[in-house]
Scaffold this motif. Sequence first.
Motif, PDB file in Angstrom:
ATOM      1  N   LEU A  78      36.294  35.909  34.394  1.00 30.68           N
ATOM      2  CA  LEU A  78      36.523  35.085  35.581  1.00 30.68           C
ATOM      3  C   LEU A  78      37.482  33.936  35.307  1.00 30.68           C
ATOM      4  CD1 LEU A  78      33.188  34.628  37.589  1.00 30.68           C
ATOM      5  CD2 LEU A  78      35.389  35.482  38.415  1.00 30.68           C
ATOM      6  N   SER A  79      37.396  33.328  34.125  1.00 28.52           N
ATOM      7  CA  SER A  79      38.277  32.184  33.830  1.00 28.52           C
ATOM      8  C   SER A  79      39.734  32.630  33.785  1.00 28.52           C
ATOM      9  CB  SER A  79      37.883  31.537  32.494  1.00 28.52           C
ATOM     10  OG  SER A  79      38.019  32.467  31.428  1.00 28.52           O
ATOM     11  N   GLU A  80      39.994  33.784  33.182  1.00 23.87           N
ATOM     12  CA  GLU A  80      41.368  34.282  33.115  1.00 23.87           C
ATOM     13  C   GLU A  80      41.858  34.705  34.499  1.00 23.87           C
ATOM     14  OE1 GLU A  80      41.663  37.357  30.257  1.00 23.87           O
ATOM     15  OE2 GLU A  80      41.058  36.106  28.555  1.00 23.87           O
ATOM     16  N   ALA A  81      40.979  35.376  35.251  1.00 24.47           N
ATOM     17  CA  ALA A  81      41.368  35.820  36.586  1.00 24.47           C
ATOM     18  C   ALA A  81      41.660  34.621  37.490  1.00 24.47           C
ATOM     19  CB  ALA A  81      40.271  36.685  37.185  1.00 24.47           C
ATOM     20  N   ALA A 115      47.761  30.270  39.202  1.00 28.22           N
ATOM     21  CA  ALA A 115      49.153  30.172  38.776  1.00 28.22           C
ATOM     22  C   ALA A 115      50.086  30.792  39.797  1.00 28.22           C
ATOM     23  CB  ALA A 115      49.329  30.856  37.420  1.00 28.22           C
ATOM     24  N   ASP A 116      49.709  31.912  40.348  1.00 30.76           N
ATOM     25  CA  ASP A 116      50.554  32.565  41.349  1.00 30.76           C
ATOM     26  C   ASP A 116      50.623  31.751  42.631  1.00 30.76           C
ATOM     27  OD1 ASP A 116      51.112  34.572  39.663  1.00 30.76           O
ATOM     28  OD2 ASP A 116      49.954  36.122  40.683  1.00 30.76           O
ATOM     29  N   LEU A 117      49.524  31.043  42.961  1.00 30.23           N
ATOM     30  CA  LEU A 117      49.512  30.228  44.173  1.00 30.23           C
ATOM     31  C   LEU A 117      50.391  28.989  44.003  1.00 30.23           C
ATOM     32  CD1 LEU A 117      48.196  30.041  46.982  1.00 30.23           C
ATOM     33  CD2 LEU A 117      46.373  28.676  45.930  1.00 30.23           C
ATOM     34  N   ARG A 155      32.035  33.566  32.398  1.00 30.73           N
ATOM     35  CA  ARG A 155      31.377  34.797  32.833  1.00 30.73           C
ATOM     36  C   ARG A 155      32.364  35.950  32.978  1.00 30.73           C
ATOM     37  NH1 ARG A 155      26.405  34.330  36.378  1.00 30.73           N
ATOM     38  NH2 ARG A 155      25.689  34.240  34.216  1.00 30.73           N
ATOM     39  N   THR A 156      31.854  37.135  32.688  1.00 27.64           N
ATOM     40  CA  THR A 156      32.596  38.378  32.902  1.00 27.64           C
ATOM     41  C   THR A 156      31.888  39.184  33.981  1.00 27.64           C
ATOM     42  OG1 THR A 156      33.370  38.463  30.612  1.00 27.64           O
ATOM     43  CG2 THR A 156      33.410  40.523  31.851  1.00 27.64           C
ATOM     44  N   ILE A 157      32.626  39.657  34.954  1.00 31.14           N
ATOM     45  CA  ILE A 157      32.029  40.454  36.030  1.00 31.14           C
ATOM     46  C   ILE A 157      32.665  41.836  36.075  1.00 31.14           C
ATOM     47  CG2 ILE A 157      31.531  38.384  37.375  1.00 31.14           C
ATOM     48  CD1 ILE A 157      33.864  39.120  39.219  1.00 31.14           C
ATOM     49  N   GLN A 158      31.912  42.782  36.647  1.00 34.84           N
ATOM     50  CA  GLN A 158      32.397  44.148  36.812  1.00 34.84           C
ATOM     51  C   GLN A 158      33.065  44.275  38.180  1.00 34.84           C
ATOM     52  OE1 GLN A 158      32.416  46.772  34.666  1.00 34.84           O
ATOM     53  NE2 GLN A 158      31.610  45.403  33.074  1.00 34.84           N
ATOM     54  N   VAL A 159      34.374  44.474  38.179  1.00 34.07           N
ATOM     55  CA  VAL A 159      35.128  44.503  39.425  1.00 34.07           C
ATOM     56  C   VAL A 159      36.498  45.113  39.146  1.00 34.07           C
ATOM     57  CG1 VAL A 159      36.135  42.213  39.081  1.00 34.07           C
ATOM     58  CG2 VAL A 159      35.804  43.059  41.398  1.00 34.07           C
ATOM     59  N   ASP A 160      37.168  45.559  40.168  1.00 28.89           N
ATOM     60  CA  ASP A 160      38.556  45.974  40.020  1.00 28.89           C
ATOM     61  C   ASP A 160      39.391  44.708  39.856  1.00 28.89           C
ATOM     62  OD1 ASP A 160      41.339  46.517  40.899  1.00 28.89           O
ATOM     63  OD2 ASP A 160      40.568  48.535  41.284  1.00 28.89           O
ATOM     64  N   PRO A 161      40.214  44.586  38.807  1.00 28.30           N
ATOM     65  CA  PRO A 161      40.963  43.344  38.567  1.00 28.30           C
ATOM     66  C   PRO A 161      41.849  42.940  39.746  1.00 28.30           C
ATOM     67  CG  PRO A 161      41.061  44.779  36.641  1.00 28.30           C
ATOM     68  CD  PRO A 161      40.424  45.579  37.740  1.00 28.30           C
ATOM     69  N   VAL A 162      42.468  43.906  40.397  1.00 22.92           N
ATOM     70  CA  VAL A 162      43.324  43.594  41.541  1.00 22.92           C
ATOM     71  C   VAL A 162      42.503  43.016  42.687  1.00 22.92           C
ATOM     72  CG1 VAL A 162      44.879  44.563  43.287  1.00 22.92           C
ATOM     73  CG2 VAL A 162      45.034  45.323  40.898  1.00 22.92           C
ATOM     74  N   HIS A 163      41.319  43.607  42.930  1.00 24.00           N
ATOM     75  CA  HIS A 163      40.446  43.096  43.983  1.00 24.00           C
ATOM     76  C   HIS A 163      40.013  41.671  43.670  1.00 24.00           C
ATOM     77  CE1 HIS A 163      39.161  47.530  44.875  1.00 24.00           C
ATOM     78  NE2 HIS A 163      40.439  47.308  45.102  1.00 24.00           N
ATOM     79  N   CYS A 164      39.666  41.440  42.414  1.00 26.42           N
ATOM     80  CA  CYS A 164      39.221  40.105  42.008  1.00 26.42           C
ATOM     81  C   CYS A 164      40.327  39.082  42.205  1.00 26.42           C
ATOM     82  CB  CYS A 164      38.775  40.136  40.541  1.00 26.42           C
ATOM     83  SG  CYS A 164      38.108  38.580  39.936  1.00 26.42           S
ATOM     84  N   TRP A 165      41.539  39.441  41.845  1.00 21.75           N
ATOM     85  CA  TRP A 165      42.658  38.520  42.002  1.00 21.75           C
ATOM     86  C   TRP A 165      42.863  38.161  43.469  1.00 21.75           C
ATOM     87  CZ3 TRP A 165      47.281  38.451  44.567  1.00 21.75           C
ATOM     88  CH2 TRP A 165      48.188  37.482  44.191  1.00 21.75           C
TER      89      TRP A 165
END
Length: 510
Positions: A334-337, A343-345, A358-368
């Motif tokens: 989550l911290s990296e995402a 950064a993109d915003l 924390r680490t979550i189970q998700v599609d990285p694109v969806h999370c972003w």
Amino acid sequence: MSHNPVHTDRRSDRTTLGLESGLEALRESPAFRGPVEPLDGHDSNDHLALVYETREEQFAAAVPFVEQGLDRNERCLYIADENSETEVLDAMRNADVNVDDALESGALTLHTKQDTYCRGGSFDPENMLAFLEAAIEEATEEYEALRIAGEMTWIFGDDPQIEDLVEYEGRLNHLLPDEDSIALCQYNRNRFPAEVLRDIVRTHPHLVYDNTVSHNAYYTPPEEFFGPDRPAREVERMLKSLRDRTIATEKLSRRERELKRQNDRLESFASMLAHELRNPLSIAQIYLEQAVTDDGDAAEEVATALDRIEEMIDVLLVTARTSEADIDYEAVDLSEAAADAWADLSPEGATLRVETDRTIQVDPVHCWHLLENLFSNAVEHGSTTPRSKSREDAGEHGAANSRPANATAERATENEQLSADGGLRGDDATLTVSIGSLEEGFYVADDGSGIPEGERATIFDAGHSTEADGIGLGLTFVARLVETYGWDCDVTESEAGGARFEFRNVETGA
């Protein structure tokens, strides 16, 4: 009754044959309207009453009933009385039924009241039931089932007791469920007294009227119909029928509302797609113009913006399909995402504080996309910076809505700096956005103006926006992703008085 081995083997395949109840066959016929599923709570679903007022109406139901049986390799037994055998056969021929071949092969047999209902000189329910049992056993030695269509006007000839007729109809409800057979009893509404038809209606689980097959809410099982407590049971059945109809009406209303919500949802997705694609398309167009004369990074920026468009289309399709979506789950930090999306915003006057590992189970694109929309909402609505400024200013630097692989490092150097407390800080920060852990998920909060309690239930609705030129789809997008993943989302007030979005029931860990 006993059955020969061939018949027993055939009966074991009744579900395959569609004869688990005789009504299964009617489902496949376009000649009938209405629900033809088995009647809940009753065993007999192979016994129908046809109530008609004209010969045309009678044959419009009886002929397709017989034709369907012939098509399904069933023997069809037709008992004529009100109409002559010739008239019955002519009606079938007019409907293009291959009558001659069916008669020659024995698939279709015609009878009169003398060799069926009144054999032996008068009507006897016991004799008629014995006749049908023998006919079923004989038919199922060669055919898949026996289909019976009987005209009932014979009752007015020898003046049998109406009680005997009602008893016979009631006892058919015990015979037919145990056999490969279905019966259609035909009653002329103009000839039968109303009180007789009333009892006939009550002894048939299903009714056919005006080519419509209906569940019979007034059906009374034989043991109740002939029982000593019939009035009390009728009252109970009437009350239950009223309740069931009300429940059915409520279910239909809910279904209509759900369909409307789905239609509204499709419309909102169309608007959302246009909204979300507008910025990256604009960026792509700007850099595409530069790419004509510029040999620098313009072409790469165009490619990145177009990749972002492709990602958003995939995400929108996933959210539209909800439970049917094919999701590629990965362990996402989550911290990296969060740093990546922030950064993109590239917002001015705002700081991101990361308080989770924390680490979550998700599609990285969806999370972003989820985090980017939450951060964008906080910046646009939680600070004094104009809604479009953060994205427009970032666009001038080629950052808004583009997402290179090393976005975090690149964006943190130009427009942001890593603060001493671990946050990504913009120049002259006036808003702090935080992301942290919850017991079963995470939260995103800010110290901005917050969301009034009365608006928290509607902020996810398409079209909700506090900006005059906004269309309010960012949080709708968030809600759709949450729904897709089966998460729970609550909107509350942060400790600093701003907005706080809490996400629970999130799968965590590697």
